[in-house]
Motif scaffolding. Structure first.
Motif, PDB file in Angstrom:
ATOM      1  N   TYR A 101      -7.625   2.545   5.094  1.00 31.70           N
ATOM      2  CA  TYR A 101      -7.955   2.155   3.722  1.00 31.70           C
ATOM      3  C   TYR A 101      -6.991   1.051   3.314  1.00 31.70           C
ATOM      4  CZ  TYR A 101     -10.800   6.374   2.827  1.00 31.70           C
ATOM      5  OH  TYR A 101     -11.765   7.343   2.848  1.00 31.70           O
ATOM      6  N   LEU A 102      -7.496   0.033   2.605  1.00 32.24           N
ATOM      7  CA  LEU A 102      -6.623  -1.024   2.073  1.00 32.24           C
ATOM      8  C   LEU A 102      -6.652  -0.973   0.546  1.00 32.24           C
ATOM      9  CD1 LEU A 102      -7.509  -4.058   4.391  1.00 32.24           C
ATOM     10  CD2 LEU A 102      -5.529  -2.535   4.557  1.00 32.24           C
ATOM     11  N   LEU A 103      -5.518  -1.243  -0.068  1.00 27.49           N
ATOM     12  CA  LEU A 103      -5.461  -1.308  -1.530  1.00 27.49           C
ATOM     13  C   LEU A 103      -6.230  -2.530  -2.005  1.00 27.49           C
ATOM     14  CD1 LEU A 103      -1.889  -0.628  -2.971  1.00 27.49           C
ATOM     15  CD2 LEU A 103      -3.997   0.592  -3.488  1.00 27.49           C
ATOM     16  N   ASN A 104      -7.006  -2.371  -3.078  1.00 32.57           N
ATOM     17  CA  ASN A 104      -7.732  -3.525  -3.630  1.00 32.57           C
ATOM     18  C   ASN A 104      -6.756  -4.465  -4.346  1.00 32.57           C
ATOM     19  OD1 ASN A 104      -7.124  -2.024  -5.874  1.00 32.57           O
ATOM     20  ND2 ASN A 104      -9.134  -2.187  -6.810  1.00 32.57           N
ATOM     21  N   ASP A 105      -7.254  -5.629  -4.779  1.00 31.45           N
ATOM     22  CA  ASP A 105      -6.369  -6.610  -5.410  1.00 31.45           C
ATOM     23  C   ASP A 105      -5.710  -6.054  -6.671  1.00 31.45           C
ATOM     24  OD1 ASP A 105      -6.774  -8.464  -3.478  1.00 31.45           O
ATOM     25  OD2 ASP A 105      -8.276  -9.638  -4.570  1.00 31.45           O
ATOM     26  N   LEU A 156       1.433   5.205   5.458  1.00 29.05           N
ATOM     27  CA  LEU A 156       1.262   3.962   4.702  1.00 29.05           C
ATOM     28  C   LEU A 156       1.472   2.735   5.576  1.00 29.05           C
ATOM     29  CD1 LEU A 156       3.151   5.022   1.459  1.00 29.05           C
ATOM     30  CD2 LEU A 156       0.670   4.836   1.772  1.00 29.05           C
ATOM     31  N   ILE A 157       0.687   1.701   5.287  1.00 28.23           N
ATOM     32  CA  ILE A 157       0.880   0.371   5.870  1.00 28.23           C
ATOM     33  C   ILE A 157       1.629  -0.413   4.794  1.00 28.23           C
ATOM     34  CG2 ILE A 157      -0.256  -1.699   6.770  1.00 28.23           C
ATOM     35  CD1 ILE A 157      -2.717   0.073   7.398  1.00 28.23           C
ATOM     36  N   ILE A 213       2.919  -1.931  -0.773  1.00 30.09           N
ATOM     37  CA  ILE A 213       1.976  -1.125   0.011  1.00 30.09           C
ATOM     38  C   ILE A 213       0.672  -1.908   0.182  1.00 30.09           C
ATOM     39  CG2 ILE A 213       0.629   1.013   0.052  1.00 30.09           C
ATOM     40  CD1 ILE A 213       2.970   2.303  -1.504  1.00 30.09           C
ATOM     41  N   PHE A 214       0.252  -2.071   1.434  1.00 29.46           N
ATOM     42  CA  PHE A 214      -1.005  -2.773   1.722  1.00 29.46           C
ATOM     43  C   PHE A 214      -2.162  -1.784   1.869  1.00 29.46           C
ATOM     44  CE2 PHE A 214       2.197  -5.605   3.946  1.00 29.46           C
ATOM     45  CZ  PHE A 214       2.226  -6.550   2.933  1.00 29.46           C
ATOM     46  N   LEU A 258       0.863  -3.647  11.966  1.00 25.94           N
ATOM     47  CA  LEU A 258      -0.273  -4.115  11.160  1.00 25.94           C
ATOM     48  C   LEU A 258       0.231  -4.782   9.881  1.00 25.94           C
ATOM     49  CD1 LEU A 258      -2.556  -0.959  11.583  1.00 25.94           C
ATOM     50  CD2 LEU A 258      -2.861  -3.178  12.707  1.00 25.94           C
ATOM     51  N   ALA A 259       1.263  -4.190   9.273  1.00 27.89           N
ATOM     52  CA  ALA A 259       1.824  -4.738   8.027  1.00 27.89           C
ATOM     53  C   ALA A 259       2.393  -6.135   8.260  1.00 27.89           C
ATOM     54  CB  ALA A 259       2.909  -3.809   7.487  1.00 27.89           C
TER      55      ALA A 259
END
Ligand code: SME
Length: 156
Positions: free
Chosen positions: A45-49, A111-112, A118-119, A147-148
């Motif tokens: 999962y990626l955090l949105n903008d 977490l990435i 946090i991404f 990945l980060a």
């Protein structure tokens, strides 16, 4: 058992060849899912903008209705709110757990991140109770850090 060193080496090679985070995130999920029979569902999962929602980027396993998760909700959202990796031995004991599949018994979220930024996260589900340990967290964290590195480089 996941060979994190090998996977990280391959991810770095992809970077050297010019691949971007999208390809690396997909490769990491596929390889982690294949590495261990305890890992029944693996996704990123990626955090949105706006930084208030997690959006499912890619996964291996059963389809889930939780493609968007508000920060603070479920195990995934709690990990972001608490800025911490989470290992849940028994998901039935988590009050605001978001069930994807009735077979899932335990979950780990790593977490990435680059420091405080946090991404997103790598989310793993298992049909075994208490499937995840600190050794798994360390291995998945090492992959998440690689990945980060790529995600941070793309956002500079
Ligand atoms: N169980 C997660 C939701 C994501 S699924 O496991 C794919 C949670 O409680 O946040």
């Amino acid at each position: 058992m996941l060979d994190a060193t090998e996977l990280i080496k391959d991810l770095q090679q992809m970077r050297d060849e010019g691949h971007l985070s999208d390809a690396l995130l997909r490769q990491a999920v596929k390889r982690i899912a294949k590495a261990d029979p305890r890992f029944d569902w693996v996704g990123v999962y990626l955090l949105n903008d706006g930084g208030d929602e997690l959006w499912l980027h890619n996964y291996v396993g059963s389809p889930t209705e939780h493609a968007k998760i508000p920060v603070g909700t479920g195990v995934c959202g709690m990990a972001v709110a608490e800025k911490a990796n989470l290992i849940v031995d028994d998901v039935s004991k988590v009050e605001n757990y978001l069930a994807c599949d009735p077979d899932v018994q335990s979950e780990m979220v790593v977490l990435i991140r680059a420091g405080d930024e946090i991404f997103g996260q790598i989310d793993l589900d298992s049909s075994d109770e208490a499937a995840f340990n600190e050794e798994d967290e360390e291995a998945i964290s090492a992959v998440a850090d690689k990945l980060a590195e790529q995600i941070a480089a793309e956002r500079r």
